[in-house]
Write a protein that holds these residues in place. Structure first.
Motif, short mmCIF file in Angstrom:
data_model
loop_
_atom_site.label_atom_id
_atom_site.label_comp_id
_atom_site.label_asym_id
_atom_site.label_seq_id
_atom_site.Cartn_x
_atom_site.Cartn_y
_atom_site.Cartn_z
N LYS A 215 18.13 15.45 -4.08
CA LYS A 215 17.66 14.15 -3.61
C LYS A 215 16.32 13.83 -4.28
CE LYS A 215 18.52 13.17 0.70
NZ LYS A 215 18.53 13.16 2.19
N ASN A 216 16.18 12.56 -4.66
CA ASN A 216 14.93 12.12 -5.28
C ASN A 216 13.84 11.82 -4.26
OD1 ASN A 216 16.13 12.23 -7.86
ND2 ASN A 216 16.96 10.16 -7.62
N ASP A 217 14.20 11.79 -2.99
CA ASP A 217 13.25 11.48 -1.93
C ASP A 217 12.27 12.63 -1.71
OD1 ASP A 217 14.69 9.13 -1.51
OD2 ASP A 217 16.05 10.13 -0.10
N PRO A 218 11.13 12.34 -1.08
CA PRO A 218 10.20 13.42 -0.72
C PRO A 218 10.87 14.41 0.23
CG PRO A 218 9.14 11.27 -0.53
CD PRO A 218 10.59 11.01 -0.74
N PRO A 219 10.34 15.62 0.34
CA PRO A 219 10.95 16.64 1.21
C PRO A 219 11.10 16.16 2.65
CG PRO A 219 9.32 17.64 -0.22
CD PRO A 219 9.20 16.16 -0.42
N ASN A 220 12.23 16.52 3.23
CA ASN A 220 12.50 16.22 4.64
C ASN A 220 13.10 17.47 5.26
OD1 ASN A 220 12.90 14.96 7.10
ND2 ASN A 220 14.90 14.13 6.48
N GLY A 221 12.27 18.27 5.87
CA GLY A 221 12.73 19.55 6.41
C GLY A 221 12.18 20.72 5.62
N ASN A 222 12.34 21.90 6.17
CA ASN A 222 11.85 23.12 5.53
C ASN A 222 12.94 23.78 4.70
OD1 ASN A 222 9.18 23.06 6.64
ND2 ASN A 222 10.02 23.73 8.60
N GLY A 234 24.93 20.77 2.23
CA GLY A 234 23.50 20.61 2.43
C GLY A 234 22.83 20.01 1.21
N SER A 235 21.63 19.50 1.40
CA SER A 235 20.89 18.86 0.32
C SER A 235 19.43 19.31 0.35
CB SER A 235 20.97 17.33 0.44
OG SER A 235 20.41 16.90 1.67
N ILE A 236 18.70 18.91 -0.68
CA ILE A 236 17.30 19.33 -0.79
C ILE A 236 16.59 18.39 -1.76
CG2 ILE A 236 17.78 20.99 -2.64
CD1 ILE A 236 15.61 22.81 -1.32
N SER A 237 15.32 18.14 -1.50
CA SER A 237 14.51 17.32 -2.40
C SER A 237 14.26 18.04 -3.71
CB SER A 237 13.17 16.99 -1.73
OG SER A 237 12.26 16.44 -2.66
N ARG A 238 14.28 17.28 -4.80
CA ARG A 238 13.97 17.87 -6.10
C ARG A 238 12.55 18.46 -6.11
NH1 ARG A 238 17.68 16.24 -10.15
NH2 ARG A 238 19.00 14.47 -9.52
N ASP A 239 11.66 17.89 -5.32
CA ASP A 239 10.30 18.44 -5.23
C ASP A 239 10.33 19.87 -4.73
OD1 ASP A 239 8.97 16.05 -6.02
OD2 ASP A 239 9.24 15.23 -4.01
N GLN A 240 11.19 20.15 -3.77
CA GLN A 240 11.27 21.51 -3.23
C GLN A 240 11.97 22.45 -4.20
OE1 GLN A 240 13.02 19.89 0.44
NE2 GLN A 240 11.53 21.09 1.61
N VAL A 241 12.93 21.95 -4.95
CA VAL A 241 13.57 22.77 -5.97
C VAL A 241 12.53 23.19 -7.02
CG1 VAL A 241 15.35 22.86 -7.75
CG2 VAL A 241 15.80 21.66 -5.60
N ALA A 242 11.73 22.22 -7.43
CA ALA A 242 10.67 22.52 -8.40
C ALA A 242 9.70 23.54 -7.83
CB ALA A 242 9.94 21.23 -8.78
N ARG A 264 16.41 21.85 5.83
CA ARG A 264 16.88 21.47 7.15
C ARG A 264 15.70 21.15 8.05
NH1 ARG A 264 21.17 26.44 7.42
NH2 ARG A 264 22.82 25.49 6.14
N THR A 265 15.84 20.09 8.81
CA THR A 265 14.73 19.66 9.68
C THR A 265 14.52 20.62 10.85
OG1 THR A 265 16.28 18.23 10.88
CG2 THR A 265 14.99 17.22 9.11
N ASP A 266 15.55 21.37 11.22
CA ASP A 266 15.42 22.29 12.35
C ASP A 266 15.08 23.71 11.92
OD1 ASP A 266 17.82 22.79 11.14
OD2 ASP A 266 18.98 22.96 13.00
N ALA A 267 14.87 23.90 10.63
CA ALA A 267 14.56 25.25 10.13
C ALA A 267 13.07 25.55 10.27
CB ALA A 267 14.98 25.38 8.66
N PRO A 268 12.71 26.77 10.63
CA PRO A 268 11.29 27.13 10.71
C PRO A 268 10.68 27.21 9.32
CG PRO A 268 12.65 29.07 11.03
CD PRO A 268 13.59 27.90 10.99
N LYS A 269 9.41 26.92 9.22
CA LYS A 269 8.72 27.02 7.93
C LYS A 269 8.41 28.49 7.65
CE LYS A 269 4.91 25.15 5.17
NZ LYS A 269 5.85 24.80 4.08
N LYS A 270 8.77 28.96 6.49
CA LYS A 270 8.54 30.35 6.10
C LYS A 270 7.77 30.40 4.79
CE LYS A 270 12.74 32.23 8.26
NZ LYS A 270 13.97 33.03 8.02
N SER A 271 7.01 31.47 4.60
CA SER A 271 6.30 31.66 3.34
C SER A 271 7.31 32.06 2.26
CB SER A 271 5.25 32.76 3.48
OG SER A 271 5.87 34.03 3.62
N PHE A 272 6.91 31.92 1.02
CA PHE A 272 7.82 32.30 -0.07
C PHE A 272 8.00 33.82 -0.14
CE2 PHE A 272 7.13 27.95 -1.42
CZ PHE A 272 8.42 27.60 -1.78
#
Length: 282
Positions: A215-222, A234-242, A264-272
């Motif tokens: 998706k070209n949109d800004p990130p939406n979800g973790n 499932g989908s993901i923002s290109r910003d997050q792929v980068a 996913r919007t319901d996913a917890p944020k995790k470190s890399f």
């Protein structure tokens, strides 16, 4: 006498007490400035340079931008230098454009990558056309050419942006609409899977990133990261792929792994460290 003794034992012997105090302070200032310049010079000399193939693509451009933001130098492999310069209109000291085409063989790519690149990120992808061999020319042979070029110049780190469902047949996803649709264009997912297998057998230190729908949109979800052959939608923002591609270079936990990612919007944020650490090598 105490100043004289101190001067004799000091490595800064030129700063003798016979000089006025103002001269001593000035000399110390010059020494500190020179030392600081040396430290800055050493940092610049250690700056890693990353070759990005497909640097003007929608994901590749974001990878370039995020690499620069993280302090890397970037060598952007592009087919059209004028187009690339128009996409990055402001001069950037750490950004270099080099003409390269993954379909033209490993020799030319080796010249483009050069012996000054520390890693290669492949974000290439075929352009939709009536040429049913285009996916194989770009997504398979193009990736193979890049890996072979890395061998020629001694680059030992390789990041590939691939796709979920590349191994859809083995996953029982032959009738998945996304698998059917994408493979209608010259079996592109099969071509990507063959490229992945070549990378894994090459001996190079790799990270293969399989994103969901881009998706070209800004990130939406973790970011959700799973092992290979796990995600089928499932989908993901290109910003997050980068972001994942760039972070792969910074974390040894990413080495020799295939990771699948969606947001996913319901996913917890995790470190890399947590994300990459949760995936086992195979």
């Amino acid at each position: 006498m105490w100043l004289t003794a101190m001067a004799a034992s000091s490595p800064l012997r030129s700063l003798t007490p016979s000089k006025p105090l103002s001269n001593i302070i000035l000399s110390l200032g010059k020494f500190h400035t020179k030392s600081t310049r040396m430290e800055i010079s050493e940092i610049e000399a250690e700056k890693k340079k990353i070759f990005v193939s497909g640097a003007t693509g929608k994901t590749g451009k974001r990878i370039v931008e995020q690499l620069l933001a993280k302090g890397f130098a970037v060598k952007a492999g592009v087919r059209d230098a004028d187009k690339a310069k128009s996409m990055f209109p402001n001069p950037i000291e750490d950004l270099q454009f080099v003409k390269s085409d993954v379909t033209e063989g490993s020799e030319k790519l080796a010249d483009a990558i050069g012996d000054d690149s520390d890693a290669v990120i492949c974000a290439t992808g075929f352009q939709y056309s009536w040429d049913l061999l285009a996916p194989w020319k770009v997504d398979y042979y193009g990736t193979v050419n890049l890996v072979d070029a890395c061998r020629k110049v001694g680059v030992k780190r390789f990041i590939l942006v691939s796709s979920i469902l590349v191994n859809g047949a083995a996953m029982g996803q032959l009738l998945n609409p996304a698998y059917v649709f994408l493979n209608a264009f010259g079996l592109v997912l099969v071509a990507k899977l063959q490229a992945e297998q070549y990378i894994r057998k090459s001996g190079i230190n790799y990270t293969i990133i399989r994103p969901g729908g881009l998706k070209n949109d800004p990130p939406n979800g973790n970011i959700v990261m799973e092992p290979e052959d796990t995600l089928s939608d499932g989908s993901i923002s290109r910003d997050q792929v980068a972001e994942v591609a760039v972070e792969s270079l910074l974390h040894p936990q990413a080495s020799y792994k295939v990771v699948e990612i969606v947001a996913r919007t319901d996913a917890p944020k995790k470190s890399f460290i947590e994300l990459f650490g949760s995936i086992k090598e195979r």
